[in-house]
Scaffold this motif. Sequence first.
Motif, PDB file in Angstrom:
ATOM      1  N   GLN A  30       0.550  -1.175   0.146  1.00 58.15           N
ATOM      2  CA  GLN A  30       0.109   0.028  -0.053  1.00 58.15           C
ATOM      3  C   GLN A  30       0.864   1.222   0.006  1.00 58.15           C
ATOM      4  O   GLN A  30       0.413   2.384  -0.482  1.00 58.15           O
ATOM      5  N   ALA A  31       1.951   1.127   0.766  1.00 58.38           N
ATOM      6  CA  ALA A  31       2.882   2.392   0.718  1.00 58.38           C
ATOM      7  C   ALA A  31       3.438   2.579  -0.668  1.00 58.38           C
ATOM      8  O   ALA A  31       3.587   3.789  -0.990  1.00 58.38           O
ATOM      9  N   LEU A  35       3.358   5.795  -3.089  1.00 58.44           N
ATOM     10  CA  LEU A  35       4.587   6.335  -3.483  1.00 58.44           C
ATOM     11  C   LEU A  35       4.162   6.599  -5.000  1.00 58.44           C
ATOM     12  O   LEU A  35       4.894   7.886  -5.725  1.00 58.44           O
ATOM     13  N   SER A  36       3.513   6.034  -5.574  1.00 57.97           N
ATOM     14  CA  SER A  36       3.286   6.181  -7.024  1.00 57.97           C
ATOM     15  C   SER A  36       2.531   7.411  -7.402  1.00 57.97           C
ATOM     16  O   SER A  36       2.654   7.928  -8.290  1.00 57.97           O
ATOM     17  N   VAL A  37       1.513   7.649  -6.321  1.00 57.20           N
ATOM     18  CA  VAL A  37       0.729   8.810  -6.300  1.00 57.20           C
ATOM     19  C   VAL A  37       1.682  10.181  -6.255  1.00 57.20           C
ATOM     20  O   VAL A  37       1.315  11.110  -6.812  1.00 57.20           O
ATOM     21  N   LEU A  42       1.776  10.809   0.453  1.00 55.36           N
ATOM     22  CA  LEU A  42       3.091  10.555   1.225  1.00 55.36           C
ATOM     23  C   LEU A  42       3.024  10.703   2.743  1.00 55.36           C
ATOM     24  O   LEU A  42       3.449   9.997   3.542  1.00 55.36           O
ATOM     25  N   ASN A  43       1.839  11.451   3.018  1.00 56.13           N
ATOM     26  CA  ASN A  43       2.021  11.777   4.371  1.00 56.13           C
ATOM     27  C   ASN A  43       1.073  10.307   5.275  1.00 56.13           C
ATOM     28  O   ASN A  43       1.262  10.247   6.383  1.00 56.13           O
ATOM     29  N   GLN A  44       0.610   9.474   4.284  1.00 58.03           N
ATOM     30  CA  GLN A  44       0.032   8.173   4.709  1.00 58.03           C
ATOM     31  C   GLN A  44       1.186   7.060   5.145  1.00 58.03           C
ATOM     32  O   GLN A  44       0.852   5.843   5.729  1.00 58.03           O
ATOM     33  N   LEU A  45       2.417   7.584   4.610  1.00 59.83           N
ATOM     34  CA  LEU A  45       3.539   6.300   4.816  1.00 59.83           C
ATOM     35  C   LEU A  45       3.881   6.008   6.319  1.00 59.83           C
ATOM     36  O   LEU A  45       4.041   4.959   6.655  1.00 59.83           O
TER      37      LEU A  45
END
Length: 449
Positions: A30-31, A35-37, A42-45
């Motif tokens: 999911q990370a 990353l691709s978006v 990226l705050n979800q990482l």
Amino acid sequence: MVSNLAGGSSPQHGAEPGTQLGALEAYAAQAHGYLSVGGEQLNQLPGLLRPMVLESWLRTLRGGVDPLDDNDGRGLRGTDLERYRVAHPIAAVMPLVDKLLLRDATSTGLMVVVADQFGRVLSVHGNPDRVQAAAEAGLREGNDLSERRVGTNAVGLVVRTGRAAWIHGPEHFLQRMHQITGAAAPVHDPDGRLVGVLMIAGGVRVARPEILALVKAAATAAEMDLLLAAVRSGHDRRSADAPIPERLGLEVLGLGQPQLTVAGERVPLSQRHAEILLLLAEHPEGLSADHLALLLDDADLDNATIRAAMSRLRSVVGPNVFGSRPYRLRVPIATDVEALRAALDSGDVDTAVRLYAGPALPRSNAPGVIDIRDELRVRLRTAVLRSGEASVLSRWTAGAEGRDDSAAWAVYRSTVDRDSPLYAQIEAKIRVLDRRMGVDATQLQRFDS
């Protein structure tokens, strides 16, 4: 290639204590989707990756590594690699490594990787089919596995942090390395300098604590072998009658001027001197002038500039605090960064928040310091959000870093009784932050239009 690398064994979920490998793989996948978006996604990482892996990913992103890169580059090959490998200090312990690791590990379908102090792969041992499959993924003799070159991987992490590490499948930043799991440990010479890395690699079987313990034990045995060899040859530089070095203290957290404590006396430091001491404390194995230059400035600092800076620093801290070639601390130094990490490592989030006076050298633009600053903030914020403790969240949201942290305020609210006056105060703060974010978004849309 999957079966060749994994030795045909099926995933053993729950192999790492407290971590279900299936969940770890799903979160890491999911990370990679975020990353691709890119952008705000990226705050979800932080919620998907282990803190150590997250810190490495963030450094890798800043370094511009492409997760889809399928070109392993031009490494050392042929006679150039052979000459380098034979002359390298780690060659002296290869008979021991063969005895402790190669015979047993390779006979069970795993691979043993030996790398130098920079992450350059010196040799890969194992079943030829699996070695070939690993080479196609970039785990090839002569290749550079440093974090700067290929992003998050076990060898690169050991070189970067000086600590043992394991990386499983999709935790690797490069997608071509997702079928590899590696457990790696550092090997130091008698002076404490990193001279190489040992890694066991393969499939999911490697993601077990006993594998990491095995490679750490082998690395420790190799270090003892190097020490005994130094003693036998008369090159042991340590002297029994040498004076016990005095322990120094370094404070770099927060907006105040950095301070060095010597014999109980606090000495103010310039920004550059604080940067150098912090970087040397973070790299007990030592730093070459070129490596120190890269950590201090994105621009090319020449060796003369580094020598001048070190000479000025010696006049402040004393002539015997650090050596050269490489630059390395000779005196134990306790830093507030080290104390904060220790609190986080032990799970004492309350103490960690109290220790966090602010970012590490907040005015510094040195790449090495920025890495440390980001690592500490990400680790601390993640620990605060996961703690669910009202006292911790109260202290975090009262500070400059957490004052506008809407996620922290939301977690804080969940710890407070709805009928409490404090609940209403927190709710009001959240509404202010939501309204502010809405205004910012509106302004951004107008600008875009």
